[in-house]
Scaffold this motif. Structure first.
Motif, mmCIF file in Angstrom:
data_model
loop_
_atom_site.group_PDB
_atom_site.id
_atom_site.type_symbol
_atom_site.label_atom_id
_atom_site.label_comp_id
_atom_site.label_asym_id
_atom_site.label_seq_id
_atom_site.Cartn_x
_atom_site.Cartn_y
_atom_site.Cartn_z
ATOM 1 N N LYS A 1 37.711 70.902 71.339
ATOM 2 C CA LYS A 1 37.816 70.724 70.119
ATOM 3 C C LYS A 1 38.180 69.618 70.013
ATOM 4 O O LYS A 1 38.242 68.687 69.371
ATOM 5 C CB LYS A 1 38.326 71.817 69.404
ATOM 6 N N PHE A 2 39.349 69.480 70.822
ATOM 7 C CA PHE A 2 40.520 67.952 70.662
ATOM 8 C C PHE A 2 40.405 66.292 70.932
ATOM 9 O O PHE A 2 40.312 66.046 70.066
ATOM 10 C CB PHE A 2 42.236 68.138 71.636
ATOM 11 N N LEU A 3 38.962 67.077 72.117
ATOM 12 C CA LEU A 3 38.247 65.809 72.165
ATOM 13 C C LEU A 3 37.144 65.355 71.647
ATOM 14 O O LEU A 3 36.678 64.294 71.532
ATOM 15 C CB LEU A 3 37.699 65.960 73.743
ATOM 16 N N SER A 4 36.697 66.277 70.538
ATOM 17 C CA SER A 4 35.416 66.029 69.755
ATOM 18 C C SER A 4 35.231 65.130 68.793
ATOM 19 O O SER A 4 34.848 64.067 68.112
ATOM 20 C CB SER A 4 35.182 67.754 69.130
ATOM 21 N N LYS A 5 37.107 64.875 68.670
ATOM 22 C CA LYS A 5 36.896 63.516 67.721
ATOM 23 C C LYS A 5 37.432 62.216 68.294
ATOM 24 O O LYS A 5 36.830 61.305 67.604
ATOM 25 C CB LYS A 5 38.560 63.826 66.933
ATOM 26 N N LYS A 6 36.540 61.924 69.535
ATOM 27 C CA LYS A 6 36.470 60.722 69.644
ATOM 28 C C LYS A 6 35.233 60.350 70.270
ATOM 29 O O LYS A 6 34.379 61.061 69.956
ATOM 30 C CB LYS A 6 36.983 60.663 71.529
ATOM 31 N N ARG A 7 35.164 59.201 69.897
ATOM 32 C CA ARG A 7 33.215 58.304 69.617
ATOM 33 C C ARG A 7 33.065 57.988 70.127
ATOM 34 O O ARG A 7 31.578 58.687 70.686
ATOM 35 C CB ARG A 7 34.177 56.700 69.266
ATOM 36 N N ASP A 8 33.161 58.191 71.860
ATOM 37 C CA ASP A 8 32.737 57.778 73.310
ATOM 38 C C ASP A 8 32.303 59.722 73.548
ATOM 39 O O ASP A 8 33.106 59.747 74.405
ATOM 40 C CB ASP A 8 33.214 57.039 74.061
ATOM 41 N N LEU A 9 31.747 60.316 73.353
ATOM 42 C CA LEU A 9 31.770 61.394 73.812
ATOM 43 C C LEU A 9 30.473 61.218 75.120
ATOM 44 O O LEU A 9 30.626 62.225 75.809
ATOM 45 C CB LEU A 9 30.755 62.392 72.755
ATOM 46 N N ILE A 10 29.667 60.217 75.632
ATOM 47 C CA ILE A 10 29.087 60.633 76.394
ATOM 48 C C ILE A 10 29.927 60.387 77.978
ATOM 49 O O ILE A 10 29.670 61.091 78.648
ATOM 50 C CB ILE A 10 28.241 59.228 76.462
ATOM 51 N N TRP A 11 31.161 58.958 77.588
ATOM 52 C CA TRP A 11 31.609 59.456 78.542
ATOM 53 C C TRP A 11 32.786 60.675 78.998
ATOM 54 O O TRP A 11 33.296 60.716 80.030
ATOM 55 C CB TRP A 11 33.201 58.063 78.132
ATOM 56 N N LEU A 12 33.392 61.198 77.775
ATOM 57 C CA LEU A 12 34.131 62.426 77.722
ATOM 58 C C LEU A 12 32.996 63.416 79.178
ATOM 59 O O LEU A 12 33.120 64.366 79.884
ATOM 60 C CB LEU A 12 34.072 62.995 76.626
ATOM 61 N N SER A 13 31.819 63.743 78.705
ATOM 62 C CA SER A 13 30.733 64.211 78.857
ATOM 63 C C SER A 13 30.163 64.024 80.626
ATOM 64 O O SER A 13 30.572 64.737 81.469
ATOM 65 C CB SER A 13 29.318 64.401 78.525
ATOM 66 N N THR A 14 30.595 61.812 80.641
ATOM 67 C CA THR A 14 30.297 61.853 81.857
ATOM 68 C C THR A 14 31.582 62.443 83.353
ATOM 69 O O THR A 14 31.587 62.380 84.072
ATOM 70 C CB THR A 14 29.809 60.798 81.861
ATOM 71 N N ILE A 15 32.879 62.098 82.687
ATOM 72 C CA ILE A 15 33.896 62.357 83.584
ATOM 73 C C ILE A 15 33.588 64.066 83.571
ATOM 74 O O ILE A 15 33.714 64.472 84.613
ATOM 75 C CB ILE A 15 35.432 62.350 82.697
ATOM 76 N N LYS A 16 33.470 65.145 82.702
ATOM 77 C CA LYS A 16 33.543 66.498 82.719
ATOM 78 C C LYS A 16 32.814 67.070 83.555
ATOM 79 O O LYS A 16 33.095 67.579 84.648
ATOM 80 C CB LYS A 16 33.480 66.904 81.766
ATOM 81 N N SER A 17 31.413 66.619 83.972
ATOM 82 C CA SER A 17 30.282 66.416 84.590
ATOM 83 C C SER A 17 31.307 66.336 86.198
ATOM 84 O O SER A 17 30.840 67.029 86.921
ATOM 85 C CB SER A 17 29.040 65.984 84.429
ATOM 86 N N PHE A 18 31.592 65.475 85.989
ATOM 87 C CA PHE A 18 32.500 64.485 87.585
ATOM 88 C C PHE A 18 33.374 65.615 87.519
ATOM 89 O O PHE A 18 33.268 65.999 89.867
ATOM 90 C CB PHE A 18 32.221 62.964 87.454
#
Length: 301
Positions: free
Chosen positions: A186-203
């Protein structure tokens, strides 16, 4: 409308999670479960990174974000939260669940995983002060009841929680770490670049599982006919689902997002019927209507 799209996003994510159930069931007969996790997360990371480097990036982010939405900067503390969520959901939780599954029955584990909803609600109320009305609790109860009925095929008399305590506790521990991922995201959901966050999390998730494989000297080989299943789970059940969950967390909060997770068991049963030709009984249809009623009560003002 944004609230509606928040509900649509999390329901679409549970459809993708449900799709992974029969596909993982096919792969686990030919592959090590940890290898499946490592490859699917790494492929998801590559897929998301490719999207972020393509012209689709701005189109997707403009759809996800309003003009006033989205913090552009990502602070070191955000990366710390991202690492914690990745380790919780992609390493600790799966390992606890797989270990617990060896110690307890499949029926018990399927039922106990619904404890995740209660962890999410409790943490959402404490950390984010999210409120719940009576109708919300009723909707959540119907969703859990429907999921439990599907998971046990209505055979509740097979549930024996007083035996195999160790295995049951391990499954509950897995549910806790998956819920921790949802709430902290939830803390991260406010960020604009959700694609980048999902990329890092997957890696992060894929690399941790790959390191575990190497540390245990497990084989990395797998049949190439499993590639379509690996790509399907990676792209939809991990890559797309991560972005949808982040968006839904921003719009409707962690409590309601977590409350809808039991829907994945319904869609899992439906896809098992389509792909594996497993029977979809009248009881499962009734359970589906119970869960749909729960969604209506949860959403309806």
């Amino acid at each position: 409308m944004r609230r509606l799209w928040g509900y649509v996003s999390v329901i679409l994510a549970t459809i993708f999670f449900g799709l992974s159930a029969p596909l993982n069931k096919i792969m686990v007969t030919e592959m090590n479960p940890i290898l499946i996790g490592a490859l699917t997360y790494l492929i998801a990371g590559i897929f998301l990174f490719s999207i972020r480097q393509s012209p689709l990036k701005n189109l997707i982010l403009n759809v996800l974000n309003r003009e006033e939405d989205g913090e552009v900067s990502i602070k070191p503390s955000d990366y710390l939260i991202l690492a914690v969520t990745a380790v919780s959901s992609s390493a600790i939780a799966p390992l606890l669940f797989l270990r617990g599954l060896r110690e307890t029955s499949a029926v018990n584990s399927a039922l106990l995983l619904n404890v995740e909803v209660f962890f999410i609600i409790l943490m959402g109320l404490i950390i984010f002060k999210e409120s719940l009305k009576f109708k919300d609790l009723l909707g959540i109860l119907l969703l859990i009841l429907g999921a439990a009925s599907i998971a046990t095929n209505g055979e509740f008399y097979h549930i024996i929680l007083t035996q195999n305590i160790k295995g049951n506790l391990l499954v509950i521990g897995a549910a806790f770490f998956w819920s921790l991922d949802t709430v902290l995201s939830k803390f991260l959901s406010k960020k604009r670049d959700l694609i980048w966050l999902s990329t890092i999390k997957s890696f992060i998730g894929g690399l941790i599982l790959m390191l575990i494989l190497l540390a245990l000297n497990m084989s990395l080989s797998f049949p190439f006919e499993m590639l379509p299943f690996l790509f399907s789970v990676s792209i939809f059940s991990i890559g797309c689902a991560f972005i949808l969950i982040y968006f839904a967390l921003r719009e409707i909060g962690s409590t309601r997002v977590g409350s809808l997770f039991p829907l994945s068991s319904l869609f899992g049963a439906f896809f098992a019927f389509l792909i594996l030709r497993e029977p979809f009984s009248g009881l499962q249809i009734i359970s589906a209507f119970i869960m749909i009623l729960g969604i209506f009560i949860l959403y309806h003002k």
